[in-house]
Design an enzyme around this catalytic site. Sequence first.
Site, PDB file in Angstrom:
ATOM      1  N   ALA A  13       0.804  -1.225   0.000  1.00 46.55           N
ATOM      2  CA  ALA A  13       0.000   0.000   0.000  1.00 46.55           C
ATOM      3  C   ALA A  13       0.833   1.270   0.000  1.00 46.55           C
ATOM      4  O   ALA A  13       0.327   2.336  -0.358  1.00 46.55           O
ATOM      5  CB  ALA A  13      -0.938  -0.002   1.207  1.00 46.55           C
ATOM      6  N   GLY A  15       3.627   1.574  -1.719  1.00 46.71           N
ATOM      7  CA  GLY A  15       4.400   1.615  -2.943  1.00 46.71           C
ATOM      8  C   GLY A  15       3.883   2.660  -3.907  1.00 46.71           C
ATOM      9  O   GLY A  15       2.860   3.312  -3.678  1.00 46.71           O
ATOM     10  N   LEU A  17       2.399   2.440  -6.867  1.00 43.51           N
ATOM     11  CA  LEU A  17       1.032   2.207  -7.325  1.00 43.51           C
ATOM     12  C   LEU A  17       0.064   2.069  -6.154  1.00 43.51           C
ATOM     13  O   LEU A  17      -1.086   2.528  -6.228  1.00 43.51           O
ATOM     14  CB  LEU A  17       0.983   0.951  -8.198  1.00 43.51           C
ATOM     15  CG  LEU A  17      -0.375   0.488  -8.703  1.00 43.51           C
ATOM     16  CD1 LEU A  17      -1.059   1.577  -9.525  1.00 43.51           C
ATOM     17  CD2 LEU A  17      -0.224  -0.790  -9.527  1.00 43.51           C
ATOM     18  N   TYR A 141      13.228 -11.850 -11.539  1.00 47.54           N
ATOM     19  CA  TYR A 141      12.018 -11.076 -11.252  1.00 47.54           C
ATOM     20  C   TYR A 141      10.865 -11.517 -12.143  1.00 47.54           C
ATOM     21  O   TYR A 141       9.755 -11.789 -11.674  1.00 47.54           O
ATOM     22  CB  TYR A 141      12.298  -9.590 -11.445  1.00 47.54           C
ATOM     23  CG  TYR A 141      11.051  -8.735 -11.484  1.00 47.54           C
ATOM     24  CD1 TYR A 141      10.280  -8.543 -10.349  1.00 47.54           C
ATOM     25  CD2 TYR A 141      10.642  -8.123 -12.672  1.00 47.54           C
ATOM     26  CE1 TYR A 141       9.128  -7.763 -10.383  1.00 47.54           C
ATOM     27  CE2 TYR A 141       9.501  -7.336 -12.719  1.00 47.54           C
ATOM     28  CZ  TYR A 141       8.751  -7.167 -11.584  1.00 47.54           C
ATOM     29  OH  TYR A 141       7.606  -6.401 -11.627  1.00 47.54           O
ATOM     30  N   LYS A 145       7.339 -13.327 -10.969  1.00 46.09           N
ATOM     31  CA  LYS A 145       6.055 -12.679 -11.248  1.00 46.09           C
ATOM     32  C   LYS A 145       5.162 -13.593 -12.086  1.00 46.09           C
ATOM     33  O   LYS A 145       3.945 -13.655 -11.869  1.00 46.09           O
ATOM     34  CB  LYS A 145       6.267 -11.346 -11.963  1.00 46.09           C
ATOM     35  CG  LYS A 145       6.903 -10.264 -11.117  1.00 46.09           C
ATOM     36  CD  LYS A 145       6.002  -9.810  -9.975  1.00 46.09           C
ATOM     37  CE  LYS A 145       4.842  -8.967 -10.428  1.00 46.09           C
ATOM     38  NZ  LYS A 145       4.059  -8.429  -9.290  1.00 46.09           N
TER      39      LYS A 145
END
Length: 357
Positions: A13, A15, A17, A141, A145
């Site tokens: 939260a 971050g 975005l 990464y 993801k």
Amino acid sequence: MALNGDVCVVTGACGFLGKRLTRLLLEEEKLSEIRLVDRQIKLEDVQSFKDCRGDTRVLSRASTVFHMASIIDVTGAVERSELYGVNVKGTQMLLEACIEENVSSFIYTSSIEVMGPNASREPIHNGTEDTVYECSLKFAYSKTKKEAEQRSLEANGELLPDGTQLATCALRPMYIYGEGCRFLLGHMTDGVRNKNVLYRVSLPDAKVNPVYVGNVAVAHLQAARGLKDPNKRNTIGGRFYNISDDTPAVSYSDFNHVLMSPLGFHIQDKLPLPLSLLYVLCFLLEMVSAILRPLIRFVPPLNRPLLTMLNTTFTFTYKKAQAELGYVPRYTWQEARNSTLEWLAEQLPAIRDEVKA
């Protein structure tokens, strides 16, 4: 369909975005409660939230989870085990907890990097969710993801203790820019050090289509509304959506210049070396890193997968998200550019002072 009366949970939260989505939820939805999960809470100006760090009851009575928390790393600075632990295991644990707590909707924030590009630098022009593309992911990464996205989508339809089913979807934003983007700050800092000349690390014809952070937040809200709607839930559940907007397609390096040129920045005309030689240099740096690894951790500033990403045309449309989620970019390119430019202008004096020090 509005989320009125719902309890929403936002991971990551604090971050880039996560902050934007949190503000959007507070502005547009009459939620019963919004719970923010992050390692640090810095939203002092937001009053109507609950800080749930370390609270195992964070999912109790929650109806929607926005899972944005992850470690982003494209240089190899983070150990693979840490990436896997946070991005994959963390997602799996959260999914299991959602099932246990009867959470009905789960939205996973993925990345277009789970698609590629591949080592051959095969381009994609205006790709869709149905685009077939052969790629063996090289970034740790990207791999984590991708696996986390798959686990999220596979959880769609899981039976909950109350007899209902969990509905999940994943959003794949393009490169996200806007106020708070640490990558833009890094490029601007390098430009200040280089006498207001931005470094070129991508060919002009290697076009990508970045997406504004405000529009990505809107896409998440639309996904949550769609999963709550009984008429859309079965259509959206188990699917991923590409999220872009009307930002013009341009190379990564030229995009930095488009945003920063009004502040007096120029950009190098050419790559510092021919692309083939840059690959050789990256290979040598990777070898040095491997040799030194038992003694010290040397992380090259550029590696071959990153060089490939920066020099491959990779653009995607948002038509499916528009058709099924009802997503329409709220901010025009000009509005997004102006807001980002204003923010960059505010940061520039401090960066100049830091470089002089």
